[in-house]
Structure formats: C-alpha cells, structure tokens
Design an enzyme around this catalytic site. Structure first.
Site, short mmCIF file in Angstrom:
data_model
loop_
_atom_site.label_atom_id
_atom_site.label_comp_id
_atom_site.label_asym_id
_atom_site.label_seq_id
_atom_site.Cartn_x
_atom_site.Cartn_y
_atom_site.Cartn_z
N ARG A 85 37.31 -29.47 -16.88
CA ARG A 85 36.53 -30.70 -16.83
C ARG A 85 37.38 -31.91 -16.42
O ARG A 85 36.84 -32.97 -16.10
CB ARG A 85 35.86 -30.95 -18.19
N ASP B 29 44.84 -30.93 -26.96
CA ASP B 29 44.07 -32.02 -26.35
C ASP B 29 43.47 -33.00 -27.36
O ASP B 29 42.53 -33.71 -27.05
CB ASP B 29 42.97 -31.45 -25.43
N GLU C 57 29.17 -23.95 -31.60
CA GLU C 57 29.51 -24.70 -30.39
C GLU C 57 28.26 -25.27 -29.73
O GLU C 57 27.16 -24.73 -29.89
CB GLU C 57 30.24 -23.78 -29.41
N ASN D 18 38.49 -33.80 -22.99
CA ASN D 18 38.08 -32.76 -22.05
C ASN D 18 37.93 -33.30 -20.64
O ASN D 18 38.04 -32.56 -19.68
CB ASN D 18 36.76 -32.13 -22.50
N ASN E 294 72.55 -54.64 4.57
CA ASN E 294 73.28 -53.47 4.07
C ASN E 294 73.00 -52.21 4.88
O ASN E 294 73.63 -51.19 4.66
CB ASN E 294 72.92 -53.21 2.59
N TYR E 295 72.10 -52.30 5.84
CA TYR E 295 71.66 -51.09 6.54
C TYR E 295 71.82 -51.30 8.04
O TYR E 295 71.30 -52.28 8.61
CB TYR E 295 70.19 -50.85 6.18
N ALA F 99 75.62 -72.77 5.95
CA ALA F 99 74.24 -72.32 6.13
C ALA F 99 74.04 -71.75 7.53
O ALA F 99 74.63 -72.22 8.50
CB ALA F 99 73.29 -73.49 5.89
C1 UD1 Z 1 37.13 -26.71 -29.24
C2 UD1 Z 1 36.39 -26.06 -30.42
C3 UD1 Z 1 35.32 -27.01 -30.91
C4 UD1 Z 1 35.93 -28.32 -31.31
C5 UD1 Z 1 36.78 -28.92 -30.18
C6 UD1 Z 1 37.57 -30.10 -30.70
C7 UD1 Z 1 36.35 -23.62 -30.09
C8 UD1 Z 1 35.55 -22.48 -29.62
N1 UD1 Z 1 35.77 -24.82 -29.98
O1 UD1 Z 1 36.19 -26.89 -28.20
O2 UD1 Z 1 34.66 -26.44 -32.04
O3 UD1 Z 1 34.91 -29.25 -31.69
O4 UD1 Z 1 37.70 -27.95 -29.68
O5 UD1 Z 1 38.16 -30.83 -29.67
O6 UD1 Z 1 37.42 -23.45 -30.56
N2 UD1 Z 1 42.88 -23.19 -25.19
C9 UD1 Z 1 43.80 -22.19 -24.98
N3 UD1 Z 1 43.37 -21.00 -24.47
C10 UD1 Z 1 42.07 -20.76 -24.19
C11 UD1 Z 1 41.13 -21.78 -24.41
C12 UD1 Z 1 41.57 -22.99 -24.92
O7 UD1 Z 1 45.00 -22.36 -25.23
O8 UD1 Z 1 41.77 -19.63 -23.74
C13 UD1 Z 1 43.36 -24.48 -25.72
C14 UD1 Z 1 43.15 -25.61 -24.74
O9 UD1 Z 1 44.31 -25.80 -23.94
C15 UD1 Z 1 42.87 -26.80 -25.65
C16 UD1 Z 1 42.32 -26.19 -26.91
O10 UD1 Z 1 42.61 -24.82 -26.86
O11 UD1 Z 1 44.07 -27.51 -25.94
C17 UD1 Z 1 40.82 -26.40 -27.05
O12 UD1 Z 1 40.17 -25.81 -25.94
P1 UD1 Z 1 38.92 -26.48 -25.25
O13 UD1 Z 1 38.45 -25.59 -24.17
O14 UD1 Z 1 39.17 -27.89 -24.94
O15 UD1 Z 1 37.85 -26.39 -26.45
P2 UD1 Z 1 36.60 -27.32 -26.70
O16 UD1 Z 1 35.49 -26.89 -25.81
O17 UD1 Z 1 36.98 -28.74 -26.68
CA CA Z 2 38.81 -29.80 -26.14
#
Ligand code: UD1
Ligand code: CA
Length: 457
Positions: A16, A101, A153, A226, A384-385, A421
């Site tokens: 996103r 994030d 979710e 996001n 200088n150049y 000058a």
């Molecule tokens: C997630 C939560 C949601 C919460 C929100 C808070 C889940 C299913 N949902 O949703 O309940 O309200 O965060 O901000 O957990 N990431 C990985 N590997 C993956 C997917 C994600 O490392 O395969 C990491 C991302 O880099 C990120 C974090 O997990 O830092 C959250 O992932 P993101 O896809 O942003 O989840 P949300 O949809 O925001």
């Molecule tokens: Ca998130």
C-alpha cells in the site's frame, strides 16, 4: 525487570506504500520507521530479532550486526513471519512481538505490556487501543464478561463487529512455552490464504490458557503505517514529540508547527529557532544560537552563539559566534571559524574560513584555506576549476581581497597583502604586497557628453 526478547516483524513489502523502498525503511523525521521501533524495543528488551524478507539486504545494511536477522522467504502473513523465529527461541521466558510499521509506540507502554502479561500469568497479552477511526485494523472481540475472545481483521468483520473501536496494535507479549507449542498450529485464513498471528489467540484460549489485553491510553501511539497518508500523520506526531522534548530541555521555538527536526539532532539551551527551519541528520547545535527563519542544516555541527538565517548548510562546521546568511550556501567540508561572517549570496565549498574573516556578499569560495581576519570584497571569486580539475587556494591572515577579484587556483595569497578591486590574480602574492591586475583606465575628455547627445536624437 528481567528483560524479554523482542521480535520485530519487518518482512512485508508494504504494497500500500506503492514504493520500491521496503516499507519499514521509509523515514520519519530522518530515520527509518523500523529504527524508531527498535529504539523503544531495545530500551525494554535484552535481544532483538528481526524477521526480514522484502528488501532484507537494505534492512541489514542499514541496521548492521547489532541485531539478529531471520529470513522469511515468502510473505505468507504475520503468523507465518513469527513462525520463522521458532527455531531460535529459548524454551522459557517471554517475547515482545512488535510490527516494524508502528513507530510511535513508546518504551513505557511496552514495559507495561510485559508487566501485565507477567502479573496475569497469561500466555499472551495483546496491546490494544481505542481508535476514532478503526478502519483497517484488526478489531478486538470481547465476550459478555469483557474478556478478549478473538481479533478479527477488517475483511472478515461482521456488520456488528465493524463498529468495534478497540483495535489490535499488532504488539503482543507471549509466554514462550505457550508460543512454541501453539504457533505451529496456526490455521490458514480463508479469505487471504495467509497465516494470521491474530489467529493464535483463539488457539490459546481453546487450550485453556489465559489471554489478556492491555489498552493504551494514548491511542496515537498505536498508529500503524500502511500507506503514505498514515506515514505523514505519524511523521507529524513524531515531530511534535521531538520538538516538545527539545523545548522542555530549554530550546525556544517561535513556531514548533513549522520547525522540522530529525530524530537524534541535539540542540543546546537558549537557542532560538525561527519558523521554517529544518535540522537534519547528524546535526548538533550549541547554546544561544539563533537559527532561521528559512534555514536547512544537514549533518552540520554548530557551536555556541551562532546566527544562521535563510541558508542551506551541508556537512559543515559553524564555529562559535559565526554569522551566516541571509541566503548563503555552505557546501560539504567547510569550516566557518569563530566569529566569521558569511553573507548574502555567498557559496562556500570545502573551505576553511579563519577566525573573524568576512565574506559578506556575492562570492564563491571553493577548496580554499582562508586564515583569520581576511576580508573578501563583494563579488570576489575563487576560480578553483579549470574545466578539468579542481585546484587549491590559500589566503593568509589579514589579507584584503578587493571587490570583484578572481583568484585563479592554484594560488597562494600572502598574509596582510592587498588585492586591488577587479584584479585577476594568476601568480602567488607575497605577504604584505599590493597586487593590481587589471587594465588601466583611459579618460577621453568631453566624449561622454557627445555620445549622450547622439543617443537623444
Ligand atoms: C496487522 C494485524 C492487525 C493489526 C495491525 C496493526 C494481522 C493479521 N493483522 O495488520 O490486526 O490491527 O497489524 O497495525 O496480524 N509482516 C511480515 N511478514 C508477512 C506479513 C507481514 O513480516 O508475511 C510484517 C510487516 O512487515 C509489518 C507487520 O508484519 O511490519 C504487519 O503487517 P501488515 O501487513 O502491515 O499488517 P496489517 O494489515 O497492518
Ligand atoms: Ca500494518
């Protein structure tokens, strides 16, 4: 307190964001959002594990050897991300699980989250927040007694659940025994085919384990990023926090709303900052300075009592009492000595300007070592150049460079020498000498008047 382990999920692409930069590397106030998460996490945990995947190389290059990295090769959801660290987890203790994030969470909140889990003897405690606009977050579903039952979710919400304002911040404290036992059993989400970490809670509850929620008072901290709209909102919050800390430490800001200071910038007491001032990177500022309006300092060290307005200064040093601007451009590698003055429409590059020297108007000084008490007249230029290479110039103490002179480098101007000058200086100038290098003036009596009359006809 016995410090838990931190696990930070940072493997997602951040679709996103619509960016080629991995989401967690997008900066807020000069530092990647993941940096802010790590700052808070490191304050309350003993060791930090980062789950990396998308842009893993970039993340590792930036954060270096201080952290442990675990690769998630395919991004199959937050639950799947956490599953990747299973082989690295000790058999007992706790883990604080955070998302890369959510950069606004402060260490006190994380500490409370861990303490709650501990006090309640829970298998898991979720950090929640009451949000005015809960759209996009997982919602906390509680039973008749107010006990947390599940996290649902956005796409999976029923119409009644949609009005729930309590959201999952994506931060949890887990008791490791329970985590190790139940995390491998996560089901696949029917809608998206991913493994949601949030689905672990019903598994724990079904096993008769305790699951708690700890709600933050300050919901702003829960802001998850996001997209770039949320990035801008979080940046603005972070900026407010940085400015507040600085003001409480003795810095005056005429208008904090238009004062942009990166995380980590230091500023001494009684420095006054005028609007539209941007202090970036590794900038450090001393006491009693007057900065702005309309100023950008990048990776610059500023002494005490410096005045600097409407200018751009990059990777340079401004020593005590220097006066800069308005409208100066000081480029990397420059040192402006104590009490020196760099005035309007002056560019300085990779040069040292000695104590009390003045370059007050319309000059360019590049690759120059200038001693103290030099006066460089308006419009004088260091050449200088030569079209191929840059050359060095030195100007000795107390030299007087007349207006509109050209110093053709490489050249050395002796101390206490005087350049008339309009001179174009190509040879070294001995100390104490006078150099005039310009064509002589001719005077034709009466000719001016005659020319002017002709024009009038
Ligand atoms: C997630 C939560 C949601 C919460 C929100 C808070 C889940 C299913 N949902 O949703 O309940 O309200 O965060 O901000 O957990 N990431 C990985 N590997 C993956 C997917 C994600 O490392 O395969 C990491 C991302 O880099 C990120 C974090 O997990 O830092 C959250 O992932 P993101 O896809 O942003 O989840 P949300 O949809 O925001
Ligand atoms: Ca998130």
């Amino acid at each position: 307190m016995v410090q838990p382990l931190a696990i930070i999920l940072a493997a997602g692409e951040g679709t996103r964001m619509k960016s080629s930069l991995p989401k967690v590397m997008h900066p807020l106030c000069g530092k990647p959002m993941l940096w802010h998460v790590l700052q808070s996490a490191a304050a309350v945990t003993a060791k930090q594990l980062l789950v990396v995947g998308h842009g893993a190389g970039q993340v590792k290059d930036y954060f270096g050897q201080e952290y442990i990295y675990v690769e998630q090769r395919q991004q199959l959801g937050t639950g799947h991300a956490l599953q990747q660290v299973l082989p690295y987890l000790p058999d007992s203790g706790e883990a604080l699980v955070l998302c890369g994030d959510t950069p606004l969470l402060e260490k006190d909140v994380l500490e409370q989250l861990v303490l709650t889990n501990r006090r309640q003897g829970a298998a898991a405690t979720v950090l929640t927040a009451q949000m005015e606009e809960p759209y996009g977050y997982g919602r906390i579903i509680r039973d008749g007694e107010g006990r947390i039952r599940a996290i649902v979710e956005e796409p999976d919400l029923t119409p009644e659940q949609r009005s729930v304002r309590e959201i999952n911040t994506g931060s949890y404290c887990f008791e490791l025994q329970a985590l190790k036992k139940y995390l491998p059993l996560l089901p696949q989400n029917k809608n998206k085919g991913e493994y949601y970490l949030t689905d672990l809670l019903p598994l724990l509850l079904a096993a008769g384990l305790r699951v708690e929620a700890y709600k933050i008072d300050d919901a702003v901290q829960a802001l998850g990023i996001n997209d770039r709209l949320q990035l801008a909102r979080a940046t603005s919050r972070m900026r407010e926090r940085i400015n507040a800390t600085l003001m409480l430490s003795g810095v005056t800001m005429i208008d904090p709303a238009t004062t942009y200071i990166d995380a980590g910038v230091e500023i001494g007491r009684d420095t006054v900052i005028y609007p539209q001032t941007i202090l970036e990177g590794k900038t450090r500022v001393g006491e009693n300075c007057r900065l702005g309006p309309g100023l950008q300092l990048v990776d610059t060290v500023v002494g005490n009592g410096v005045s600097c307005r409407q200018s751009v200064v990059l990777e340079s040093v401004l020593q005590d009492g220097a006066v800069i601007g308005p409208f100066a451009h000081i480029r990397p590698g420059s040192v402006i000595g104590p009490g020196a003055k760099i005035g309007d429409f002056v560019e300085i590059k990779n040069s040292t300007i000695g104590k009390g020297s003045k370059v007050p108007h319309l000059s360019y000084v590049g690759d120059t070592q200038m001693g103290p008490a030099v006066n460089m007249g308006a419009g004088s230029i260091v050449v200088n150049y030569d079209g191929r290479r840059k050359h060095a110039t030195s100007i000795g103490e107390g030299a007087f460079i007349g207006c509109n002179s050209n110093l053709i480098a490489p050249v050395s101007i002796g101390s206490s020498s005087f350049i008339a000058a309009g001179s174009t200086i190509t040879r070294d100038v001995p100390s104490g000498s006078l150099s005039i290098a310009r064509s002589r003036q001719e005077i034709k009596e009466g000719m001016g008047e005659r020319l002017l009359k002709k024009e009038k006809k």
